[in-house]
Design a protein around this motif. Sequence first.
Motif, mmCIF file in Angstrom:
data_model
loop_
_atom_site.group_PDB
_atom_site.id
_atom_site.type_symbol
_atom_site.label_atom_id
_atom_site.label_comp_id
_atom_site.label_asym_id
_atom_site.label_seq_id
_atom_site.Cartn_x
_atom_site.Cartn_y
_atom_site.Cartn_z
ATOM 1 N N VAL A 179 14.898 5.512 -1.295
ATOM 2 C CA VAL A 179 15.579 5.592 0.005
ATOM 3 C C VAL A 179 14.630 6.152 1.066
ATOM 4 C CG1 VAL A 179 17.437 6.737 1.275
ATOM 5 C CG2 VAL A 179 17.877 5.799 -0.999
ATOM 6 N N PHE A 180 13.923 7.220 0.725
ATOM 7 C CA PHE A 180 12.981 7.836 1.673
ATOM 8 C C PHE A 180 11.907 6.846 2.111
ATOM 9 C CE2 PHE A 180 8.731 9.848 1.923
ATOM 10 C CZ PHE A 180 8.868 10.458 3.155
ATOM 11 N N LEU A 181 11.282 6.167 1.165
ATOM 12 C CA LEU A 181 10.210 5.232 1.486
ATOM 13 C C LEU A 181 10.721 4.042 2.291
ATOM 14 C CD1 LEU A 181 8.190 5.180 -1.877
ATOM 15 C CD2 LEU A 181 7.652 6.418 0.216
ATOM 16 N N THR A 182 11.914 3.564 1.955
ATOM 17 C CA THR A 182 12.491 2.425 2.681
ATOM 18 C C THR A 182 12.768 2.778 4.132
ATOM 19 O OG1 THR A 182 13.502 1.550 0.661
ATOM 20 C CG2 THR A 182 14.420 0.809 2.754
ATOM 21 N N ILE A 183 13.445 3.908 4.344
ATOM 22 C CA ILE A 183 13.799 4.320 5.708
ATOM 23 C C ILE A 183 12.551 4.571 6.546
ATOM 24 C CG2 ILE A 183 14.822 6.183 7.083
ATOM 25 C CD1 ILE A 183 16.927 4.400 5.978
ATOM 26 N N THR A 184 11.589 5.307 5.994
ATOM 27 C CA THR A 184 10.384 5.616 6.778
ATOM 28 C C THR A 184 9.573 4.363 7.071
ATOM 29 O OG1 THR A 184 9.246 6.201 4.709
ATOM 30 C CG2 THR A 184 10.161 8.001 6.015
ATOM 31 N N PHE A 185 9.469 3.450 6.102
ATOM 32 C CA PHE A 185 8.697 2.221 6.323
ATOM 33 C C PHE A 185 9.307 1.387 7.445
ATOM 34 C CE2 PHE A 185 7.995 -2.289 5.651
ATOM 35 C CZ PHE A 185 6.616 -2.355 5.565
ATOM 36 N N VAL A 186 10.604 1.117 7.348
ATOM 37 C CA VAL A 186 11.267 0.273 8.346
ATOM 38 C C VAL A 186 11.227 0.928 9.723
ATOM 39 C CG1 VAL A 186 13.461 -0.778 9.022
ATOM 40 C CG2 VAL A 186 12.737 -0.832 6.629
ATOM 41 N N SER A 187 11.453 2.234 9.780
ATOM 42 C CA SER A 187 11.455 2.943 11.066
ATOM 43 C C SER A 187 10.068 2.937 11.705
ATOM 44 C CB SER A 187 11.937 4.383 10.875
ATOM 45 O OG SER A 187 13.261 4.412 10.402
ATOM 46 N N LEU A 188 9.039 3.278 10.929
ATOM 47 C CA LEU A 188 7.680 3.295 11.465
ATOM 48 C C LEU A 188 7.238 1.901 11.895
ATOM 49 C CD1 LEU A 188 5.956 5.782 8.997
ATOM 50 C CD2 LEU A 188 6.531 6.202 11.395
ATOM 51 N N PHE A 237 3.007 6.040 -3.627
ATOM 52 C CA PHE A 237 4.031 6.982 -4.062
ATOM 53 C C PHE A 237 4.612 6.669 -5.443
ATOM 54 C CE2 PHE A 237 3.988 7.714 0.466
ATOM 55 C CZ PHE A 237 4.291 9.056 0.597
ATOM 56 N N MET A 238 4.561 5.411 -5.845
ATOM 57 C CA MET A 238 5.265 5.010 -7.059
ATOM 58 C C MET A 238 4.362 4.206 -7.990
ATOM 59 S SD MET A 238 8.951 3.886 -5.391
ATOM 60 C CE MET A 238 8.198 2.631 -4.338
ATOM 61 N N GLU A 239 4.723 4.214 -9.247
ATOM 62 C CA GLU A 239 3.980 3.448 -10.247
ATOM 63 C C GLU A 239 4.635 2.083 -10.425
ATOM 64 O OE1 GLU A 239 2.745 3.695 -14.998
ATOM 65 O OE2 GLU A 239 3.947 5.279 -14.067
ATOM 66 N N GLN A 240 3.800 1.040 -10.451
ATOM 67 C CA GLN A 240 4.325 -0.311 -10.628
ATOM 68 C C GLN A 240 4.869 -0.503 -12.042
ATOM 69 O OE1 GLN A 240 1.502 -3.336 -9.622
ATOM 70 N NE2 GLN A 240 1.212 -2.627 -7.521
ATOM 71 N N ARG A 241 5.877 -1.343 -12.138
ATOM 72 C CA ARG A 241 6.410 -1.674 -13.452
ATOM 73 C C ARG A 241 5.362 -2.430 -14.261
ATOM 74 N NH1 ARG A 241 11.726 -0.613 -14.027
ATOM 75 N NH2 ARG A 241 12.956 -0.297 -12.103
ATOM 76 N N TYR A 282 0.835 -1.213 0.000
ATOM 77 C CA TYR A 282 0.000 0.000 0.000
ATOM 78 C C TYR A 282 0.866 1.257 0.000
ATOM 79 C CZ TYR A 282 -2.074 3.942 2.455
ATOM 80 O OH TYR A 282 -2.426 5.204 2.843
ATOM 81 N N TYR A 283 1.898 1.270 0.817
ATOM 82 C CA TYR A 283 2.767 2.443 0.957
ATOM 83 C C TYR A 283 3.497 2.746 -0.341
ATOM 84 C CZ TYR A 283 5.977 5.573 3.480
ATOM 85 O OH TYR A 283 6.689 6.661 3.931
#
Length: 270
Positions: A97-106, A31-35, A26-27
């Motif tokens: 990078v932004f989405l990865t860091i925020t997802f793992v941290s949250l 923010f991003m379009e799937q391939r 979902y996250y």
Amino acid sequence: VVSLYSVVSIIYGIVTTIFTGYCLAYYFDSFMEQRKLFRRNGKYLVIISYVIMDYLADALFQTAFETKETIGKQLLLLVVVFGFAKMFYHAGMQMSVFLTITFVSLKDLSSFISTTIAMCSDKLFDLWIVLLEKGYMSADTADHMISLTACILQLIMIVVYSVLFYKSLKMVEKNYKNKEHFVSKEELLYLLTPGCVGFLLCILLRTILITVENGLPMDLYDKYPGLIPVVPSIVILALLSIVYSVKLFQNMIVANEERSDKLILEKQMK
């Protein structure tokens, strides 16, 4: 004989892992379009891939109390989630990078808040033991009540974790309104700082929250009861800093755009 708690614990673990995988899909989708290759079943592939990765990570890093095991598992999670962003989505480096860091941290911060609630409720187990010692209940009844209490506490943990984690991701997605804005290096650093702090805080807490003394696991709260309100407060503040740094960042973008439009209008009027 398999206990009720063992069965319920396995079921809760599976449900929580699948739910976390759903949150990741979902996250990223927000923010991003799937391939094109994965567009039809991309969301399900992300969920399945996350579940497999999570269980593989548990198998690779089985020791819960070793610092190197803790750091290794967290870094693996970080790398794999980043890999999912690049594999399944049209993702720029900065956004990935932004989405990865925020997802793992949250995810970890929400998990710690829910775990603290359960750890602070372990006095209920002492109640059943006291009642057993005083003869108010039989050994079988006490065993049943302890198992039931453990199941209920674990359910509360999962509910708190799920609500906190999903709401946090939802708030980040809602606050990040201008998704087309190109993020500069300075802006990326501003956005990543709260997430990196949260990520490192989680590694620290995983290392010190439960330690082994004389071969037995020792809870940090049992050793230092004064930290019971302190640690959860720090974790909650770290979670809120991630959410509201995004909101503040977006407000600054809007303010800069309005200022630019005002300057252009003033020049045209001259």
